[in-house]
Write a protein that holds these residues in place. Sequence first.
Motif, PDB file in Angstrom:
ATOM      1  N   LEU A 164      -5.570 -23.184 -24.384  1.00 49.10           N
ATOM      2  CA  LEU A 164      -5.877 -22.925 -26.260  1.00 49.10           C
ATOM      3  C   LEU A 164      -5.768 -22.430 -26.869  1.00 49.10           C
ATOM      4  CD1 LEU A 164      -9.810 -23.866 -24.748  1.00 49.10           C
ATOM      5  CD2 LEU A 164      -8.360 -25.574 -25.447  1.00 49.10           C
ATOM      6  N   ARG A 165      -5.077 -20.942 -26.021  1.00 38.64           N
ATOM      7  CA  ARG A 165      -4.460 -19.787 -26.795  1.00 38.64           C
ATOM      8  C   ARG A 165      -2.608 -20.019 -27.315  1.00 38.64           C
ATOM      9  NH1 ARG A 165      -6.859 -14.149 -25.348  1.00 38.64           N
ATOM     10  NH2 ARG A 165      -8.667 -14.786 -26.226  1.00 38.64           N
ATOM     11  N   HIS A 166      -1.964 -20.179 -26.136  1.00 39.47           N
ATOM     12  CA  HIS A 166      -0.480 -20.070 -25.982  1.00 39.47           C
ATOM     13  C   HIS A 166       0.110 -21.759 -25.658  1.00 39.47           C
ATOM     14  CE1 HIS A 166      -1.823 -16.183 -26.130  1.00 39.47           C
ATOM     15  NE2 HIS A 166      -2.465 -15.956 -24.855  1.00 39.47           N
ATOM     16  N   GLN A 187       0.648  -4.991 -37.609  1.00 41.73           N
ATOM     17  CA  GLN A 187       1.302  -6.237 -37.490  1.00 41.73           C
ATOM     18  C   GLN A 187       0.486  -7.156 -36.471  1.00 41.73           C
ATOM     19  OE1 GLN A 187       3.609  -7.545 -39.168  1.00 41.73           O
ATOM     20  NE2 GLN A 187       3.339  -4.654 -40.622  1.00 41.73           N
ATOM     21  N   SER A 188       0.804  -8.436 -36.245  1.00 38.73           N
ATOM     22  CA  SER A 188      -0.590  -9.849 -35.557  1.00 38.73           C
ATOM     23  C   SER A 188       0.582  -9.529 -34.467  1.00 38.73           C
ATOM     24  CB  SER A 188      -0.364 -10.830 -36.241  1.00 38.73           C
ATOM     25  OG  SER A 188       1.156 -11.499 -36.987  1.00 38.73           O
ATOM     26  N   MET A 189       2.240  -9.316 -34.334  1.00 42.94           N
ATOM     27  CA  MET A 189       2.411  -9.335 -33.521  1.00 42.94           C
ATOM     28  C   MET A 189       2.538 -10.251 -32.783  1.00 42.94           C
ATOM     29  SD  MET A 189       3.622  -6.476 -33.627  1.00 42.94           S
ATOM     30  CE  MET A 189       4.535  -4.774 -32.336  1.00 42.94           C
ATOM     31  N   LEU A 240     -12.211  -2.467 -25.863  1.00 50.11           N
ATOM     32  CA  LEU A 240     -11.055  -2.711 -24.626  1.00 50.11           C
ATOM     33  C   LEU A 240     -10.169  -3.218 -24.562  1.00 50.11           C
ATOM     34  CD1 LEU A 240     -14.270  -5.280 -23.902  1.00 50.11           C
ATOM     35  CD2 LEU A 240     -13.517  -3.528 -22.387  1.00 50.11           C
ATOM     36  N   ALA A 241     -10.292  -4.282 -26.180  1.00 48.16           N
ATOM     37  CA  ALA A 241      -8.609  -4.238 -26.452  1.00 48.16           C
ATOM     38  C   ALA A 241      -7.478  -2.903 -26.143  1.00 48.16           C
ATOM     39  CB  ALA A 241      -8.286  -4.715 -27.704  1.00 48.16           C
ATOM     40  N   GLY A 242      -7.784  -1.834 -26.671  1.00 48.52           N
ATOM     41  CA  GLY A 242      -6.560  -0.466 -26.616  1.00 48.52           C
ATOM     42  C   GLY A 242      -6.390  -0.228 -25.515  1.00 48.52           C
ATOM     43  N   SER A 243      -7.483   0.131 -24.980  1.00 49.86           N
ATOM     44  CA  SER A 243      -7.370   0.580 -23.573  1.00 49.86           C
ATOM     45  C   SER A 243      -6.502  -0.643 -21.759  1.00 49.86           C
ATOM     46  CB  SER A 243      -8.439   0.908 -22.657  1.00 49.86           C
ATOM     47  OG  SER A 243      -9.592   0.799 -22.772  1.00 49.86           O
ATOM     48  N   ARG A 244      -6.490  -1.427 -21.979  1.00 54.65           N
ATOM     49  CA  ARG A 244      -5.569  -2.431 -22.304  1.00 54.65           C
ATOM     50  C   ARG A 244      -4.241  -1.962 -21.371  1.00 54.65           C
ATOM     51  NH1 ARG A 244      -5.715  -5.974 -25.309  1.00 54.65           N
ATOM     52  NH2 ARG A 244      -4.137  -7.848 -24.939  1.00 54.65           N
ATOM     53  N   ARG A 245      -4.265  -1.613 -22.635  1.00 61.99           N
ATOM     54  CA  ARG A 245      -2.156  -0.685 -22.499  1.00 61.99           C
ATOM     55  C   ARG A 245      -1.685  -0.003 -22.591  1.00 61.99           C
ATOM     56  NH1 ARG A 245       0.049  -5.617 -24.401  1.00 61.99           N
ATOM     57  NH2 ARG A 245      -1.682  -7.515 -25.556  1.00 61.99           N
ATOM     58  N   GLY A 246      -2.840   1.378 -22.496  1.00 61.65           N
ATOM     59  CA  GLY A 246      -2.709   2.663 -22.149  1.00 61.65           C
ATOM     60  C   GLY A 246      -3.761   3.693 -22.803  1.00 61.65           C
TER      61      GLY A 246
HETATM   62  C1  HQG Z   1      -0.030  -2.863 -31.427  1.00 61.92           C
HETATM   63  C2  HQG Z   1      -7.402  -9.219 -26.296  1.00 61.92           C
HETATM   64  C3  HQG Z   1       3.481  -1.328 -32.424  1.00 61.92           C
HETATM   65  C4  HQG Z   1      -1.035  -3.631 -31.468  1.00 61.92           C
HETATM   66  C5  HQG Z   1      -7.845  -7.997 -26.702  1.00 61.92           C
HETATM   67  C6  HQG Z   1      -1.810  -3.834 -29.571  1.00 61.92           C
HETATM   68  C7  HQG Z   1      -8.448  -8.059 -28.152  1.00 61.92           C
HETATM   69  C8  HQG Z   1       1.740  -2.618 -33.233  1.00 61.92           C
HETATM   70  C9  HQG Z   1       0.217  -4.705 -29.755  1.00 61.92           C
HETATM   71  C10 HQG Z   1      -7.478  -9.578 -28.371  1.00 61.92           C
HETATM   72  C11 HQG Z   1       1.573  -2.445 -34.806  1.00 61.92           C
HETATM   73  C12 HQG Z   1      -0.446  -6.290 -30.430  1.00 61.92           C
HETATM   74  C13 HQG Z   1      -6.248  -8.821 -29.447  1.00 61.92           C
HETATM   75  C14 HQG Z   1       3.214  -1.581 -35.021  1.00 61.92           C
HETATM   76  C15 HQG Z   1      -0.114  -3.480 -33.920  1.00 61.92           C
HETATM   77  N1  HQG Z   1       3.830  -2.030 -34.237  1.00 61.92           N
HETATM   78  N2  HQG Z   1       3.018  -2.129 -32.821  1.00 61.92           N
HETATM   79  N3  HQG Z   1       3.303  -1.838 -36.792  1.00 61.92           N
HETATM   80  N4  HQG Z   1       0.685  -3.369 -34.835  1.00 61.92           N
HETATM   81  N5  HQG Z   1       0.587  -3.565 -33.273  1.00 61.92           N
HETATM   82  O1  HQG Z   1      -2.894  -8.536 -27.435  1.00 61.92           O
HETATM   83  O2  HQG Z   1      -5.354  -6.373 -30.904  1.00 61.92           O
HETATM   84  O3  HQG Z   1      -9.606  -9.920 -23.091  1.00 61.92           O
HETATM   85  O4  HQG Z   1      -1.213  -8.869 -29.087  1.00 61.92           O
HETATM   86  O5  HQG Z   1      -2.573  -2.432 -31.458  1.00 61.92           O
HETATM   87  O6  HQG Z   1      -9.759  -7.745 -25.942  1.00 61.92           O
HETATM   88  O7  HQG Z   1      -4.360  -5.594 -29.204  1.00 61.92           O
HETATM   89  O8  HQG Z   1      -7.628 -11.783 -24.243  1.00 61.92           O
HETATM   90  O9  HQG Z   1      -4.299  -7.753 -29.985  1.00 61.92           O
HETATM   91  O10 HQG Z   1      -2.162  -3.353 -29.021  1.00 61.92           O
HETATM   92  O11 HQG Z   1      -9.480  -8.713 -28.280  1.00 61.92           O
HETATM   93  O12 HQG Z   1      -9.547 -12.254 -24.945  1.00 61.92           O
HETATM   94  O13 HQG Z   1       0.418  -4.574 -31.026  1.00 61.92           O
HETATM   95  O14 HQG Z   1      -6.707 -10.211 -27.810  1.00 61.92           O
HETATM   96  O15 HQG Z   1      -8.265 -10.096 -25.520  1.00 61.92           O
HETATM   97  O16 HQG Z   1      -1.165  -6.830 -29.306  1.00 61.92           O
HETATM   98  O17 HQG Z   1      -5.689  -7.777 -28.359  1.00 61.92           O
HETATM   99  P1  HQG Z   1      -2.136  -8.626 -28.854  1.00 61.92           P
HETATM  100  P2  HQG Z   1      -4.744  -7.280 -29.499  1.00 61.92           P
HETATM  101  P3  HQG Z   1      -8.768 -11.194 -24.127  1.00 61.92           P
END
Ligand code: HQG
Length: 181
Positions: A17-19, A117-119, A135-141
């Motif tokens: 549904l998203r990708h 950015q929306s990446m 929750l979102a931020g701690s997924r990655r580091g």
């Molecule tokens: C980072 C999950 C370098 C941004 C989550 C993030 C959320 C940059 C990563 C939802 C940047 C993108 C979305 C820049 C942003 N340079 N890095 N200029 N600008 N970033 O996953 O917001 O569990 O596409 O900080 O919990 O992390 O899937 O976005 O770290 O709700 O339902 O680039 O997805 O929800 O990562 O996550 P993402 P997001 P679900």
Amino acid sequence: VSNATEVSLSKFMTKLLRHTPEQYGLILDPEDGSCTVDDLLSVLVKAPRWSEVTVRDIRQVVTSCEKQRFEIEGDRIKARYGHSHTRIAYEPGNPPPTLYHGTYAGVLSAILEEGLQSMGRQYVHLSEGTHFASLAGSRRGNLILLTVDTISAGQMGVTFYYAGNEVWLADPIPSSCLNVY
Ligand code: HQG
């Protein structure tokens, strides 16, 4: 179904549904990204692992998800946010003056330089409180919370869209509107 099964079904539904719906022959409405629950089911059951899945299982995933990733309205289902495949149209809204974005230490300097950015997705993801952002931020580091000054962002032409459940989506945010929380 068990909790573990529910999590992997949820992940597969997210993928559809998203990708990459087209990879599975699923056609989503170009405006809101929805399809009928029956269409989703018929695609799911083609995958050997999910051949026994029912509408009830799908509904269980939708209702038990704390983050409310999905929404069912009438006979249609959609992902509420997070899309990479297509830019879903949302109604522009007026956010609270401060929103939060959760990110991680490794990209902080890039973000402070070039803004958010929306990446890989269609929008930048923000939230009204720190819970979902954390929750979102701690997924990655190592978690870094940023505050977004939505008033100055608005003055700079950024549009915000409400996706429900405290989640706001936005255009790229200039770094002058960001602060480390
Ligand atoms: C980072 C999950 C370098 C941004 C989550 C993030 C959320 C940059 C990563 C939802 C940047 C993108 C979305 C820049 C942003 N340079 N890095 N200029 N600008 N970033 O996953 O917001 O569990 O596409 O900080 O919990 O992390 O899937 O976005 O770290 O709700 O339902 O680039 O997805 O929800 O990562 O996550 P993402 P997001 P679900």
